[in-house]
Scaffold this motif. Structure first.
Motif, mmCIF file in Angstrom:
data_model
loop_
_atom_site.group_PDB
_atom_site.id
_atom_site.type_symbol
_atom_site.label_atom_id
_atom_site.label_comp_id
_atom_site.label_asym_id
_atom_site.label_seq_id
_atom_site.Cartn_x
_atom_site.Cartn_y
_atom_site.Cartn_z
ATOM 1 N N LEU B 169 81.178 26.640 44.728
ATOM 2 C CA LEU B 169 82.588 26.277 44.812
ATOM 3 C C LEU B 169 83.279 27.086 45.906
ATOM 4 N N GLU B 170 83.043 28.396 45.906
ATOM 5 C CA GLU B 170 83.693 29.256 46.899
ATOM 6 C C GLU B 170 83.275 28.890 48.316
ATOM 7 N N SER B 171 81.990 28.573 48.501
ATOM 8 C CA SER B 171 81.540 28.252 49.858
ATOM 9 C C SER B 171 82.114 26.925 50.327
ATOM 10 N N ILE B 172 82.238 25.965 49.410
ATOM 11 C CA ILE B 172 82.853 24.680 49.791
ATOM 12 C C ILE B 172 84.309 24.904 50.184
ATOM 13 N N LEU B 173 85.023 25.668 49.375
ATOM 14 C CA LEU B 173 86.434 25.925 49.669
ATOM 15 C C LEU B 173 86.576 26.669 50.998
ATOM 16 N N SER B 174 85.702 27.636 51.260
ATOM 17 C CA SER B 174 85.737 28.383 52.520
ATOM 18 C C SER B 174 85.581 27.448 53.708
ATOM 19 N N THR B 175 84.631 26.522 53.584
ATOM 20 C CA THR B 175 84.361 25.581 54.664
ATOM 21 C C THR B 175 85.614 24.803 55.031
ATOM 22 N N TYR B 176 86.435 24.499 54.015
ATOM 23 C CA TYR B 176 87.665 23.745 54.270
ATOM 24 C C TYR B 176 88.819 24.669 54.660
ATOM 25 N N GLY B 177 88.476 25.895 55.039
ATOM 26 C CA GLY B 177 89.499 26.806 55.565
ATOM 27 C C GLY B 177 90.252 27.575 54.504
ATOM 28 N N ILE B 178 89.894 27.395 53.223
ATOM 29 C CA ILE B 178 90.616 28.099 52.157
ATOM 30 C C ILE B 178 89.936 29.433 51.915
ATOM 31 N N LYS B 179 90.434 30.451 52.630
ATOM 32 C CA LYS B 179 89.760 31.742 52.557
ATOM 33 C C LYS B 179 90.683 32.839 52.066
ATOM 34 N N GLN B 180 91.794 32.986 52.782
ATOM 35 C CA GLN B 180 92.646 34.156 52.500
ATOM 36 C C GLN B 180 93.237 34.104 51.093
ATOM 37 N N SER B 181 93.526 32.895 50.592
ATOM 38 C CA SER B 181 94.139 32.807 49.258
ATOM 39 C C SER B 181 93.120 32.414 48.185
ATOM 40 N N MET B 182 91.844 32.730 48.448
ATOM 41 C CA MET B 182 90.769 32.303 47.550
ATOM 42 C C MET B 182 91.003 32.722 46.088
ATOM 43 N N VAL B 183 91.358 33.996 45.895
ATOM 44 C CA VAL B 183 91.526 34.485 44.525
ATOM 45 C C VAL B 183 92.612 33.691 43.803
ATOM 46 N N GLU B 184 93.705 33.484 44.515
ATOM 47 C CA GLU B 184 94.810 32.743 43.920
ATOM 48 C C GLU B 184 94.397 31.302 43.593
ATOM 49 N N VAL B 185 93.677 30.693 44.530
ATOM 50 C CA VAL B 185 93.235 29.304 44.330
ATOM 51 C C VAL B 185 92.288 29.219 43.120
ATOM 52 N N LEU B 186 91.368 30.171 43.027
ATOM 53 C CA LEU B 186 90.439 30.151 41.892
ATOM 54 C C LEU B 186 91.197 30.303 40.572
ATOM 55 N N ASN B 187 92.213 31.162 40.585
ATOM 56 C CA ASN B 187 93.042 31.323 39.386
ATOM 57 C C ASN B 187 93.705 30.009 38.983
ATOM 58 N N ASP B 229 73.767 12.397 38.445
ATOM 59 C CA ASP B 229 74.803 11.755 39.248
ATOM 60 C C ASP B 229 75.459 12.710 40.230
ATOM 61 N N VAL B 230 75.708 13.941 39.779
ATOM 62 C CA VAL B 230 76.553 14.841 40.569
ATOM 63 C C VAL B 230 75.789 15.542 41.686
ATOM 64 N N MET B 231 74.497 15.842 41.450
ATOM 65 C CA MET B 231 73.769 16.625 42.455
ATOM 66 C C MET B 231 73.791 15.967 43.842
ATOM 67 N N PRO B 232 73.580 14.617 43.979
ATOM 68 C CA PRO B 232 73.639 14.004 45.315
ATOM 69 C C PRO B 232 75.029 14.128 45.954
ATOM 70 N N GLU B 233 76.099 13.917 45.157
ATOM 71 C CA GLU B 233 77.457 14.073 45.679
ATOM 72 C C GLU B 233 77.689 15.489 46.169
ATOM 73 N N LEU B 234 77.173 16.440 45.350
ATOM 74 C CA LEU B 234 77.367 17.845 45.677
ATOM 75 C C LEU B 234 76.625 18.192 46.958
ATOM 76 N N GLU B 235 75.439 17.630 47.121
ATOM 77 C CA GLU B 235 74.619 17.934 48.288
ATOM 78 C C GLU B 235 75.387 17.636 49.575
ATOM 79 N N GLU B 236 76.150 16.528 49.535
ATOM 80 C CA GLU B 236 76.913 16.151 50.731
ATOM 81 C C GLU B 236 78.020 17.148 51.050
ATOM 82 N N LEU B 237 78.532 17.789 50.010
ATOM 83 C CA LEU B 237 79.643 18.724 50.200
ATOM 84 C C LEU B 237 79.188 20.135 50.570
ATOM 85 N N VAL B 238 77.945 20.457 50.235
ATOM 86 C CA VAL B 238 77.491 21.847 50.417
ATOM 87 C C VAL B 238 77.476 22.215 51.901
#
Lengths: 433, 433
Positions: B169-187, B229-238
């Protein structure tokens, strides 16, 4: 913020590793089994209660020896030092439970006292009580439960029940003119076992007794031994009042009942047993090791006024509460403490990564038969899996290998005899039964 | 001194009558049985610990939600809100225990929080942990234990395991530029189930994300369903980083292992599962009822840094901790809660005072066979003894009367069918087996 430092557990508190816990669980299961055989039912109680619940019974002084504090809502609360006040409330609030009510529980308790051998700040205690029955039959049954507990633990020779009836003691002392300082005298008798005879006599004189009276108190409280021997001696001392004679007759009846319960040989009369002054109203007893070098294993007795004092209806009650600490000391001294050994029924060893899936399936089928089964979680090779299986005390090894699997088989190895056997996968389920 | 008044138990605390306790004991025994089948060993821990033990892991804020106070020796202490710091200390202090260490316990915990449905101030919790093993095999085994627990309780259809790996989850969010507010976003993601979709998006924008980024976070965390079902969708996002790919591959391996454990059907992937931020480092999961109207039954996951943070050696760990409160709500909703009924195997009824002794002897011989046996303690007549025997759910009545005894017999009455039978005293011991 604290980091990287050793934060030890608190003094008087214990933690138990699996081996210790296996032994402890056996002890607890024995105590549970005894309760169930006599038709006692388990209840569960809160560990934290309003402080005032303990003030009523024990008074301010004893509450000083508890973990009491103000919670974040400003309520004065206490970590339970005993369970009786909670039980009294439950009896009061559940009027429709058929009487006699026979309850037991396995609970933790806390007392802020100086720690000693057999006295801890956190300890386990079983509580057995009969509520709503004032008869000597209930007294006898509680004592029978206590003896049965000793038998279950193998302690029936190493410990004995020391019984008294406080009303008899008090009436004898009254007859000899010891009335006004009765409470003080009873307190001194309660501490008798901690004193020399000279100290004991001095304390009594300090309490206002004449030398002659002190000697009488000493003589009376020396009276102890099996019922057969002591009852005639006691009969001579019992004053000629209705109350005293009734108490004496009740003790005779108790003797007869204990005999019917087949526990009379485990019991002695001991006129020095007081059990503090707090709330006992009749029969009291303590369990001591027969060598007399440990604290009391536990005590109990009849307390017919307490429920009413706590705000309920007048409800007679009798009970006792063995803790874990002194029982452990005694069982270890007698070499009766259970073996502190963990065991695993089966370790399923996979010879290579390729049979991992199969080994997990085998493990599952064995677990479905309620066997205690472990598998490799670490990708270890044959030898290291064998080593781990040994260290966790595995009884049988099921070795899953490619060549065996081709024949639809696994190898079962007995870890004690070392014998090996090829077993068909289909018959593996029945193999361990 | 307080007298004669009603002192209620504290809010958020419970007491259990025998019927409730019988049901509860069955649940606890099931959870214990599952632990043992997988080779977990029971440990015992103190209920009170130095407050600083919890400061390290949870910080000041969470300690505010505990029962903490100064004891009479001036030490800051806390009623344990969880067991992990204590276990960490035990792992650290017992270096010679073979790894992986697999421990379970049945303990009480306390939290000073506002009480809600399924959230109490005093509750029971089982803790299952594997220490010293960082492999995905250990992750799979913990999940298998959780599913087996559901099966033992009959809840395998009513509840499911929702799994995530926070690193993905964190690596996907990072890829989309969500880095500095990661802790807040996870909360915010952690609170997602409590919000409407609009609220969720607004919160993310408030945290500094663009509308587009918020929608991406929403989309990613909506990803949930069965592994197939989810693993193929996830693979595309990783994202194409070593860490992310490794985490993804580990999830694939987890899927395969869960299949071998035969628990895959009970698991779904859910990218919104966070389990707070405190200390999880990889796989996390929560168990929810499938209808989704209760709080999580429990949660768990991997926490590889915590033992080191607490002052021990670096020790990987994975575990979970089901409590009793939500499980009870769910089992009651599903009509799976055990019957809250006390039972007595045998009531030995004495027809008259003259056979009392014999009736006690009969009761003793039956108790020696581990039967749950009650006798009269109140001098009740025939009818009243019968009434009491009925009220305590007696299965069989043994009636001891003079005329029967002359023939060396007693009468055994089945309390369900009402059938009566004369039984020779000598064969009574075998009669109930």
């Amino acid at each position: 913020m604290v980091k990287d430092q050793d934060i030890q557990k608190l003094k008087g508190f214990r933690e138990f590793l699996p081996g210790e816990m296996i032994a402890r669980r056996k002890i607890f299961d024995s105590m549970r089994k005894v309760a169930e055989k006599f038709g006692f039912r388990e209840i569960g109680t809160p560990s934290l209660e309003p402080m005032e619940l303990f003030m009523i019974k024990s008074g301010e002084e004893l509450v000083q020896q508890t973990y009491s504090f103000k919670d974040k809502g400003g309520r004065e609360v206490t970590l339970i030092p005993e369970e009786t006040p909670t039980r009294a409330r439950m009896v009061k609030e559940n009027k429709d439970v058929p009487k006699p009510i026979k309850w037991f529980s396995e609970s933790k308790f806390w007392r802020y006292e100086s720690t000693q051998r057999g006295r801890l700040r956190e300890f386990y205690q079983f509580n057995y009580d009969i509520f709503g029955e004032g008869s000597v039959e209930a007294d006898a049954e509680i004592i029978a439960v206590a003896v049965e507990m000793l038998k279950e633990l193998g302690l029936e020779k190493a410990a004995e029940i020391r019984i008294n009836d406080r009303r008899i003691l008090e009436s004898i002392l009254s007859t000899y003119g010891i009335k006004q300082s009765m409470v003080e005298v009873l307190n001194i008798i309660d501490d008798k076992e901690k004193m020399s005879q000279k100290e004991f006599l001095n304390e009594l004189v300090d309490a206002g007794l004449s030398k002659k009276e002190s000697k009488i108190v000493n003589k009376v409280t020396e009276l102890s031994g099996n019922f057969e021997d002591v009852m005639p001696e006691l009969e001579e001392l019992v004053p000629d009042s209705d109350d005293s004679i009734e108490a004496y007759k009740r003790l005779l009846k108790l003797k007869e009942l204990l005999d019917s319960y087949d526990v009379l040989d485990n019991c002695v009369i001991d006129l020095s047993i007081i059990r503090g002054l707090a709330y006992y109203t009749g029969m009291v007893f303590e369990i001591f090791d027969t060598e007399g070098d440990l604290r009391a294993l536990c005590g109990g007795g009849r307390y017919d006024d307490l429920i009413e004092t706590l705000g309920g209806e007048k409800t007679p009650a009798v009970g006792f509460a063995p803790g874990d600490a002194v029982i452990e000391l005694l069982m270890k001294r007698e070499n009766l403490w259970p073996e502190e050994e963990v065991e695993t029924d089966v370790y399923v060893l996979n010879v290579s990564e390729s049979v991992k899936r199969k080994s997990l399936e085998v493990a599952k089928s064995l677990r479905d038969q309620d066997l205690r089964v472990e598998v490799d979680l670490s990708g270890r090779n044959f030898g290291n899996q064998m080593g781990y299986a040994n260290r966790i005390n595995t009884k049988k090894l099921v070795i899953v290998g490619e060549r065996d699997l081709e024949k639809g088989e696994v190898t079962v190895k007995d870890m004690v005899s070392g014998e090996e056997e090829q077993v068909d996968l289909k018959s593996l389920e029945g193999y361990f039964q």
